[in-house]
Write a protein that holds these residues in place. Structure first.
Motif: not given
Length: 215
Positions: A39-45, A103-111, A139-144, A208-215
């Motif tokens: 595996r390899r891993h990366a983080v985006f915003s 699906l979550a239009p109220e979210v401005v920032n995603w991790h 998390v909130d949402y996942v793409l596989v 695998v891509v995961t989206f989690r709302r930043r709080v």
């Protein structure tokens, strides 16, 4: 799925993008329990429509979501810049931002975290795409997204209700076959994979891509 992705950008470098799975590093954490995964891993915003890579950082899950390897910071090899900046990955991330953001239009920032996985199966040693079993990712949402299957049998994705009951199952069989998961509502898992021909190398490659709302 290809048509959906290409509305957000080209997949013109797909061959090189998919080929990067051939050089993934072993998952040293799983090696401790005799399982074979690279595996390899990366983080985006994502802020609005802007997606930016973040400094390399560990992947962390609590034991509530990963009973096998939760509660520790796991440092994986970083996704190289040429893959992180590739047209294919950028198109995938923009699709996810649009789809999950709708699906979550109220979210401005995603991790955003992305993982390149290669599961290897060997004679007498089935590969475990989800060694933690049926789970949520926290998390909130996942793409596989399936990248490649070579000499692989099974690997069926299962979707479960909170009480563990099976809601449905399907097998990603062709490149770009995908599962889109609302992680807050369902659990998911993948059955072990075995080589169709035990004498030949075999693998199952996914992004695998995961989206989690930043709080």
């Amino acid at each position: 799925m290809r048509g959906l992705l290409e509305t957000f950008g080209p997949l013109s470098d797909w061959s090189d993008f998919a080929g990067s799975w051939d050089s993934l590093e072993p998952d040293a954490y799983l090696a401790n329990v005799g399982l074979h995964r690279r595996r390899r891993h990366a983080v985006f915003s994502a802020t609005g429509e802007t997606i930016a890579r973040e400094p390399h950082q560990p992947h962390y899950q609590s034991r509530d979501y990963n009973t096998l390897q939760g509660g520790i910071e796991r440092w994986f090899a970083p996704v190289p810049p040429e893959i992180a900046d590739s047209a294919s990955l950028r198109s995938i991330l923009q699709f996810c931002r649009s789809f999950f953001g709708g699906l979550a239009p109220e979210v401005v920032n995603w991790h955003i975290e992305l993982h390149q996985f290669r599961i290897e199966a060997r004679a007498g040693e089935p590969g475990q795409p989800t060694p933690e079993g049926v789970h949520r990712d926290g998390v909130d949402y996942v793409l596989v997204l399936l990248i490649d299957r070579m000499n692989i049998a099974s690997g069926t994705t299962t979707i479960h209700a909170a009480d563990g009951s099976l809601l449905g199952s399907f097998t990603l069989t062709h490149a770009l076959d995908a599962a889109l998961v609302d992680d807050s509502r369902v659990f998911h898992g993948v059955t072990p994979v075995e080589p169709e021909d035990p004498a030949q190398a075999s693998h199952r490659d996914v992004l695998v891509v995961t989206f989690r709302r930043r709080v």
